[in-house]
Design a protein around this motif. Structure first.
Motif, PDB file in Angstrom:
ATOM      1  N   ALA A   1       0.828  -1.210   0.000  1.00 18.63           N
ATOM      2  CA  ALA A   1       0.000   0.000   0.000  1.00 18.63           C
ATOM      3  C   ALA A   1       0.863   1.260   0.000  1.00 18.63           C
ATOM      4  O   ALA A   1       0.481   2.281  -0.582  1.00 18.63           O
ATOM      5  CB  ALA A   1      -0.930   0.000   1.205  1.00 18.63           C
ATOM      6  N   LEU A   2       2.020   1.192   0.621  1.00 22.76           N
ATOM      7  CA  LEU A   2       2.908   2.356   0.653  1.00 22.76           C
ATOM      8  C   LEU A   2       3.634   2.575  -0.675  1.00 22.76           C
ATOM      9  O   LEU A   2       3.821   3.708  -1.106  1.00 22.76           O
ATOM     10  CB  LEU A   2       3.955   2.178   1.762  1.00 22.76           C
ATOM     11  CG  LEU A   2       3.453   2.290   3.185  1.00 22.76           C
ATOM     12  CD1 LEU A   2       4.553   1.913   4.163  1.00 22.76           C
ATOM     13  CD2 LEU A   2       2.970   3.704   3.464  1.00 22.76           C
ATOM     14  N   ILE A   3       4.032   1.489  -1.315  1.00 20.40           N
ATOM     15  CA  ILE A   3       4.855   1.609  -2.516  1.00 20.40           C
ATOM     16  C   ILE A   3       4.038   1.782  -3.794  1.00 20.40           C
ATOM     17  O   ILE A   3       4.527   2.313  -4.785  1.00 20.40           O
ATOM     18  CB  ILE A   3       5.828   0.403  -2.625  1.00 20.40           C
ATOM     19  CG1 ILE A   3       6.979   0.687  -3.593  1.00 20.40           C
ATOM     20  CG2 ILE A   3       5.098  -0.855  -3.038  1.00 20.40           C
ATOM     21  CD1 ILE A   3       7.959   1.673  -3.093  1.00 20.40           C
ATOM     22  N   ARG A   4       2.776   1.368  -3.776  1.00 21.74           N
ATOM     23  CA  ARG A   4       1.962   1.439  -4.991  1.00 21.74           C
ATOM     24  C   ARG A   4       1.887   2.840  -5.610  1.00 21.74           C
ATOM     25  O   ARG A   4       2.057   2.982  -6.819  1.00 21.74           O
ATOM     26  CB  ARG A   4       0.565   0.914  -4.729  1.00 21.74           C
ATOM     27  CG  ARG A   4      -0.323   1.158  -5.933  1.00 21.74           C
ATOM     28  CD  ARG A   4      -1.366   0.194  -6.125  1.00 21.74           C
ATOM     29  NE  ARG A   4      -2.010   0.505  -7.395  1.00 21.74           N
ATOM     30  CZ  ARG A   4      -2.446  -0.388  -8.214  1.00 21.74           C
ATOM     31  NH1 ARG A   4      -2.346  -1.638  -7.898  1.00 21.74           N
ATOM     32  NH2 ARG A   4      -2.999  -0.042  -9.335  1.00 21.74           N
ATOM     33  N   PRO A   5       1.634   3.892  -4.839  1.00 14.71           N
ATOM     34  CA  PRO A   5       1.583   5.226  -5.458  1.00 14.71           C
ATOM     35  C   PRO A   5       2.900   5.613  -6.139  1.00 14.71           C
ATOM     36  O   PRO A   5       2.900   6.270  -7.180  1.00 14.71           O
ATOM     37  CB  PRO A   5       1.270   6.164  -4.296  1.00 14.71           C
ATOM     38  CG  PRO A   5       0.665   5.297  -3.248  1.00 14.71           C
ATOM     39  CD  PRO A   5       1.282   3.953  -3.416  1.00 14.71           C
ATOM     40  N   VAL A   6       4.008   5.190  -5.567  1.00 14.99           N
ATOM     41  CA  VAL A   6       5.315   5.497  -6.152  1.00 14.99           C
ATOM     42  C   VAL A   6       5.463   4.773  -7.491  1.00 14.99           C
ATOM     43  O   VAL A   6       5.869   5.360  -8.493  1.00 14.99           O
ATOM     44  CB  VAL A   6       6.453   5.100  -5.187  1.00 14.99           C
ATOM     45  CG1 VAL A   6       7.809   5.293  -5.835  1.00 14.99           C
ATOM     46  CG2 VAL A   6       6.338   5.880  -3.890  1.00 14.99           C
ATOM     47  N   ILE A   7       5.137   3.498  -7.514  1.00 13.60           N
ATOM     48  CA  ILE A   7       5.238   2.710  -8.739  1.00 13.60           C
ATOM     49  C   ILE A   7       4.293   3.264  -9.800  1.00 13.60           C
ATOM     50  O   ILE A   7       4.659   3.351 -10.978  1.00 13.60           O
ATOM     51  CB  ILE A   7       4.974   1.227  -8.449  1.00 13.60           C
ATOM     52  CG1 ILE A   7       6.129   0.679  -7.610  1.00 13.60           C
ATOM     53  CG2 ILE A   7       4.802   0.432  -9.730  1.00 13.60           C
ATOM     54  CD1 ILE A   7       5.955  -0.715  -7.115  1.00 13.60           C
ATOM     55  N   ASP A   8       3.093   3.640  -9.400  1.00 11.25           N
ATOM     56  CA  ASP A   8       2.144   4.224 -10.360  1.00 11.25           C
ATOM     57  C   ASP A   8       2.711   5.495 -10.993  1.00 11.25           C
ATOM     58  O   ASP A   8       2.613   5.686 -12.204  1.00 11.25           O
ATOM     59  CB  ASP A   8       0.809   4.532  -9.689  1.00 11.25           C
ATOM     60  CG  ASP A   8       0.003   3.292  -9.379  1.00 11.25           C
ATOM     61  OD1 ASP A   8       0.326   2.208  -9.917  1.00 11.25           O
ATOM     62  OD2 ASP A   8      -0.961   3.412  -8.597  1.00 11.25           O
ATOM     63  N   ARG A   9       3.308   6.365 -10.193  1.00  8.08           N
ATOM     64  CA  ARG A   9       3.868   7.604 -10.730  1.00  8.08           C
ATOM     65  C   ARG A   9       5.023   7.324 -11.687  1.00  8.08           C
ATOM     66  O   ARG A   9       5.126   7.932 -12.753  1.00  8.08           O
ATOM     67  CB  ARG A   9       4.341   8.516  -9.596  1.00  8.08           C
ATOM     68  CG  ARG A   9       3.217   9.239  -8.894  1.00  8.08           C
ATOM     69  CD  ARG A   9       3.740  10.357  -8.005  1.00  8.08           C
ATOM     70  NE  ARG A   9       4.674   9.904  -6.987  1.00  8.08           N
ATOM     71  CZ  ARG A   9       4.319   9.456  -5.784  1.00  8.08           C
ATOM     72  NH1 ARG A   9       3.054   9.404  -5.435  1.00  8.08           N
ATOM     73  NH2 ARG A   9       5.233   9.074  -4.927  1.00  8.08           N
TER      74      ARG A   9
END
Length: 50
Positions: free
Chosen positions: A5-13
């Protein structure tokens, strides 16, 4: 909160940034071979489904 849940936004960007960076090169390939975007575009949207 989980690591995923923490890393998903980073990977999406990063993923969206890479796609926008390569957009012009992909269009050049489509034009060169006179083809339309297909599976890779549909697959991209499938990857974004949470």
């Amino acid at each position: 909160m989980s690591y995923a849940a923490l890393i998903r936004p980073v990977i999406d960007r990063v993923y969206v940034g890479l796609r926008s960076t390569g957009r012009d090169r992909m269009r050049a390939v489509y034009d060169r071979y006179d083809v339309r975007p297909g599976f890779e575009t549909s697959f991209y949207f499938g990857l974004l489904v949470p």
